[in-house]
Design a protein around this motif. Structure first.
Motif, PDB file in Angstrom:
ATOM      1  N   TYR A  35      -9.060   9.401  21.544  1.00  0.00           N
ATOM      2  CA  TYR A  35      -9.199  10.241  22.728  1.00  0.00           C
ATOM      3  C   TYR A  35      -8.230   9.746  23.791  1.00  0.00           C
ATOM      4  O   TYR A  35      -7.943   8.552  23.879  1.00  0.00           O
ATOM      5  CB  TYR A  35     -10.618  10.164  23.314  1.00  0.00           C
ATOM      6  N   CYS A  36      -7.780  10.670  24.613  1.00  0.00           N
ATOM      7  CA  CYS A  36      -6.895  10.347  25.720  1.00  0.00           C
ATOM      8  C   CYS A  36      -7.675  10.465  27.029  1.00  0.00           C
ATOM      9  O   CYS A  36      -8.467  11.386  27.207  1.00  0.00           O
ATOM     10  CB  CYS A  36      -5.703  11.306  25.715  1.00  0.00           C
ATOM     11  N   ILE A  37      -7.435   9.530  27.928  1.00  0.00           N
ATOM     12  CA  ILE A  37      -8.025   9.569  29.261  1.00  0.00           C
ATOM     13  C   ILE A  37      -6.882   9.603  30.274  1.00  0.00           C
ATOM     14  O   ILE A  37      -5.999   8.740  30.253  1.00  0.00           O
ATOM     15  CB  ILE A  37      -9.004   8.393  29.502  1.00  0.00           C
ATOM     16  N   ARG A  38      -6.876  10.627  31.103  1.00  0.00           N
ATOM     17  CA  ARG A  38      -5.819  10.801  32.101  1.00  0.00           C
ATOM     18  C   ARG A  38      -6.014   9.828  33.268  1.00  0.00           C
ATOM     19  O   ARG A  38      -7.094   9.271  33.457  1.00  0.00           O
ATOM     20  CB  ARG A  38      -5.846  12.230  32.636  1.00  0.00           C
ATOM     21  N   GLY A  39      -4.949   9.695  34.040  1.00  0.00           N
ATOM     22  CA  GLY A  39      -5.011   8.834  35.214  1.00  0.00           C
ATOM     23  C   GLY A  39      -6.140   9.212  36.147  1.00  0.00           C
ATOM     24  O   GLY A  39      -6.382  10.384  36.392  1.00  0.00           O
ATOM     25  N   TRP A  40      -6.854   8.213  36.607  1.00  0.00           N
ATOM     26  CA  TRP A  40      -7.928   8.308  37.593  1.00  0.00           C
ATOM     27  C   TRP A  40      -9.176   9.012  37.065  1.00  0.00           C
ATOM     28  O   TRP A  40     -10.055   9.357  37.833  1.00  0.00           O
ATOM     29  CB  TRP A  40      -7.426   8.938  38.883  1.00  0.00           C
ATOM     30  N   GLU A  41      -9.279   9.200  35.750  1.00  0.00           N
ATOM     31  CA  GLU A  41     -10.513   9.740  35.161  1.00  0.00           C
ATOM     32  C   GLU A  41     -11.434   8.597  34.762  1.00  0.00           C
ATOM     33  O   GLU A  41     -11.000   7.464  34.559  1.00  0.00           O
ATOM     34  CB  GLU A  41     -10.212  10.574  33.910  1.00  0.00           C
ATOM     35  N   THR A  42     -12.710   8.937  34.623  1.00  0.00           N
ATOM     36  CA  THR A  42     -13.705   7.978  34.142  1.00  0.00           C
ATOM     37  C   THR A  42     -14.553   8.640  33.064  1.00  0.00           C
ATOM     38  O   THR A  42     -14.698   9.867  33.031  1.00  0.00           O
ATOM     39  CB  THR A  42     -14.637   7.508  35.281  1.00  0.00           C
ATOM     40  N   VAL A  43     -15.112   7.824  32.203  1.00  0.00           N
ATOM     41  CA  VAL A  43     -16.091   8.278  31.218  1.00  0.00           C
ATOM     42  C   VAL A  43     -17.288   7.339  31.378  1.00  0.00           C
ATOM     43  O   VAL A  43     -17.213   6.159  31.035  1.00  0.00           O
ATOM     44  CB  VAL A  43     -15.552   8.230  29.776  1.00  0.00           C
ATOM     45  N   ASN A  44     -18.370   7.861  31.930  1.00  0.00           N
ATOM     46  CA  ASN A  44     -19.547   7.048  32.249  1.00  0.00           C
ATOM     47  C   ASN A  44     -20.316   6.588  31.021  1.00  0.00           C
ATOM     48  O   ASN A  44     -20.879   5.503  31.013  1.00  0.00           O
ATOM     49  CB  ASN A  44     -20.512   7.834  33.137  1.00  0.00           C
ATOM     50  N   LYS A  48      -3.576   2.338  23.887  1.00  0.00           N
ATOM     51  CA  LYS A  48      -2.139   2.531  24.067  1.00  0.00           C
ATOM     52  C   LYS A  48      -1.901   3.257  25.383  1.00  0.00           C
ATOM     53  O   LYS A  48      -2.492   4.301  25.643  1.00  0.00           O
ATOM     54  CB  LYS A  48      -1.564   3.342  22.914  1.00  0.00           C
ATOM     55  N   ARG A  49      -1.043   2.703  26.213  1.00  0.00           N
ATOM     56  CA  ARG A  49      -0.663   3.341  27.478  1.00  0.00           C
ATOM     57  C   ARG A  49       0.489   4.298  27.202  1.00  0.00           C
ATOM     58  O   ARG A  49       1.487   3.930  26.579  1.00  0.00           O
ATOM     59  CB  ARG A  49      -0.233   2.293  28.489  1.00  0.00           C
ATOM     60  N   LEU A  50       0.350   5.539  27.649  1.00  0.00           N
ATOM     61  CA  LEU A  50       1.413   6.519  27.503  1.00  0.00           C
ATOM     62  C   LEU A  50       2.358   6.409  28.703  1.00  0.00           C
ATOM     63  O   LEU A  50       1.974   5.923  29.755  1.00  0.00           O
ATOM     64  CB  LEU A  50       0.827   7.930  27.406  1.00  0.00           C
ATOM     65  N   ASN A  51       3.559   6.886  28.547  1.00  0.00           N
ATOM     66  CA  ASN A  51       4.549   6.801  29.617  1.00  0.00           C
ATOM     67  C   ASN A  51       4.563   8.037  30.505  1.00  0.00           C
ATOM     68  O   ASN A  51       5.586   8.363  31.090  1.00  0.00           O
ATOM     69  CB  ASN A  51       5.944   6.563  29.037  1.00  0.00           C
ATOM     70  N   SER A  52       3.439   8.734  30.568  1.00  0.00           N
ATOM     71  CA  SER A  52       3.350   9.910  31.425  1.00  0.00           C
ATOM     72  C   SER A  52       1.898  10.135  31.824  1.00  0.00           C
ATOM     73  O   SER A  52       0.991   9.498  31.301  1.00  0.00           O
ATOM     74  CB  SER A  52       3.899  11.144  30.711  1.00  0.00           C
ATOM     75  N   ARG A  53       1.703  11.082  32.701  1.00  0.00           N
ATOM     76  CA  ARG A  53       0.346  11.468  33.114  1.00  0.00           C
ATOM     77  C   ARG A  53      -0.297  12.396  32.104  1.00  0.00           C
ATOM     78  O   ARG A  53      -1.498  12.579  32.086  1.00  0.00           O
ATOM     79  CB  ARG A  53       0.394  12.153  34.465  1.00  0.00           C
ATOM     80  N   SER A  54       0.529  13.001  31.270  1.00  0.00           N
ATOM     81  CA  SER A  54       0.061  13.992  30.296  1.00  0.00           C
ATOM     82  C   SER A  54      -0.517  13.311  29.061  1.00  0.00           C
ATOM     83  O   SER A  54      -0.036  12.272  28.623  1.00  0.00           O
ATOM     84  CB  SER A  54       1.243  14.868  29.875  1.00  0.00           C
ATOM     85  N   CYS A  55      -1.512  13.952  28.492  1.00  0.00           N
ATOM     86  CA  CYS A  55      -2.072  13.468  27.234  1.00  0.00           C
ATOM     87  C   CYS A  55      -1.270  13.978  26.034  1.00  0.00           C
ATOM     88  O   CYS A  55      -1.577  13.631  24.893  1.00  0.00           O
ATOM     89  CB  CYS A  55      -3.546  13.844  27.134  1.00  0.00           C
ATOM     90  N   ALA A  56      -0.292  14.816  26.263  1.00  0.00           N
ATOM     91  CA  ALA A  56       0.707  15.224  25.272  1.00  0.00           C
ATOM     92  C   ALA A  56       0.163  15.522  23.877  1.00  0.00           C
ATOM     93  O   ALA A  56       0.619  14.976  22.892  1.00  0.00           O
ATOM     94  CB  ALA A  56       1.785  14.155  25.197  1.00  0.00           C
ATOM     95  N   GLY A  57      -0.849  16.368  23.808  1.00  0.00           N
ATOM     96  CA  GLY A  57      -1.369  16.780  22.503  1.00  0.00           C
ATOM     97  C   GLY A  57      -2.498  15.917  21.957  1.00  0.00           C
ATOM     98  O   GLY A  57      -3.086  16.260  20.937  1.00  0.00           O
ATOM     99  N   TYR A  58      -2.782  14.791  22.572  1.00  0.00           N
ATOM    100  CA  TYR A  58      -3.938  13.985  22.137  1.00  0.00           C
ATOM    101  C   TYR A  58      -5.219  14.682  22.602  1.00  0.00           C
ATOM    102  O   TYR A  58      -5.258  15.267  23.686  1.00  0.00           O
ATOM    103  CB  TYR A  58      -3.882  12.591  22.758  1.00  0.00           C
ATOM    104  N   PRO A  59      -6.301  14.579  21.841  1.00  0.00           N
ATOM    105  CA  PRO A  59      -7.577  15.132  22.316  1.00  0.00           C
ATOM    106  C   PRO A  59      -8.032  14.350  23.554  1.00  0.00           C
ATOM    107  O   PRO A  59      -7.824  13.145  23.642  1.00  0.00           O
ATOM    108  CB  PRO A  59      -8.524  14.914  21.145  1.00  0.00           C
ATOM    109  N   THR A  60      -8.621  15.056  24.506  1.00  0.00           N
ATOM    110  CA  THR A  60      -9.041  14.440  25.754  1.00  0.00           C
ATOM    111  C   THR A  60     -10.566  14.405  25.867  1.00  0.00           C
ATOM    112  O   THR A  60     -11.267  15.137  25.183  1.00  0.00           O
ATOM    113  CB  THR A  60      -8.470  15.218  26.950  1.00  0.00           C
ATOM    114  N   PHE A  61     -11.049  13.556  26.742  1.00  0.00           N
ATOM    115  CA  PHE A  61     -12.477  13.509  27.016  1.00  0.00           C
ATOM    116  C   PHE A  61     -12.932  14.732  27.799  1.00  0.00           C
ATOM    117  O   PHE A  61     -14.026  15.231  27.609  1.00  0.00           O
ATOM    118  CB  PHE A  61     -12.842  12.239  27.792  1.00  0.00           C
ATOM    119  N   TYR A  62     -12.077  15.235  28.696  1.00  0.00           N
ATOM    120  CA  TYR A  62     -12.445  16.393  29.526  1.00  0.00           C
ATOM    121  C   TYR A  62     -11.407  17.489  29.388  1.00  0.00           C
ATOM    122  O   TYR A  62     -10.259  17.271  29.203  1.00  0.00           O
ATOM    123  CB  TYR A  62     -12.558  15.988  31.002  1.00  0.00           C
TER     124      TYR A  62
END
Length: 96
Positions: A56-65, A82-96
């Protein structure tokens, strides 16, 4: 401090581990129950030590409680990050 914060209890309780600017298998393996991204970059968390399998990808300033929530079932699963080099999750599944 900027980085990805992993907590061993839900709602940001218990022991905390911080990861900054690195891609690594983690010493906190299979213990995280909450996540907090205090970084502008997105991070990907994996349930395999070698950046494999479910993720799963977590974007900048997001939280998962609660990583154990029914929609994710990711409690005590994270084994590499793994830290990505952008703010985008670039196709990875996200939590939100």
């Amino acid at each position: 401090m900027a980085g990805l914060y992993l907590y061993d209890d839900s709602w940001f309780e218990g022991e905390r581990r911080v990861y900054t600017y690195t891609n690594e298998s983690i010493g906190f393996s299979d213990r995280a129950s909450a996540l907090e991204n205090n970084d502008w970059s997105a991070w990907v968390v994996y349930d395999d030590r070698n950046f494999q399998d479910r993720r799963y990808c977590i974007r900048g300033w997001e939280t998962v409680n609660v990583l154990g929530a029914p929609q994710w079932k990711f409690n005590d699963k994270i084994s590499s990050v793994k830290r990505l080099n952008s703010r985008s999750c670039a196709g990875y599944p996200t939590f939100y």
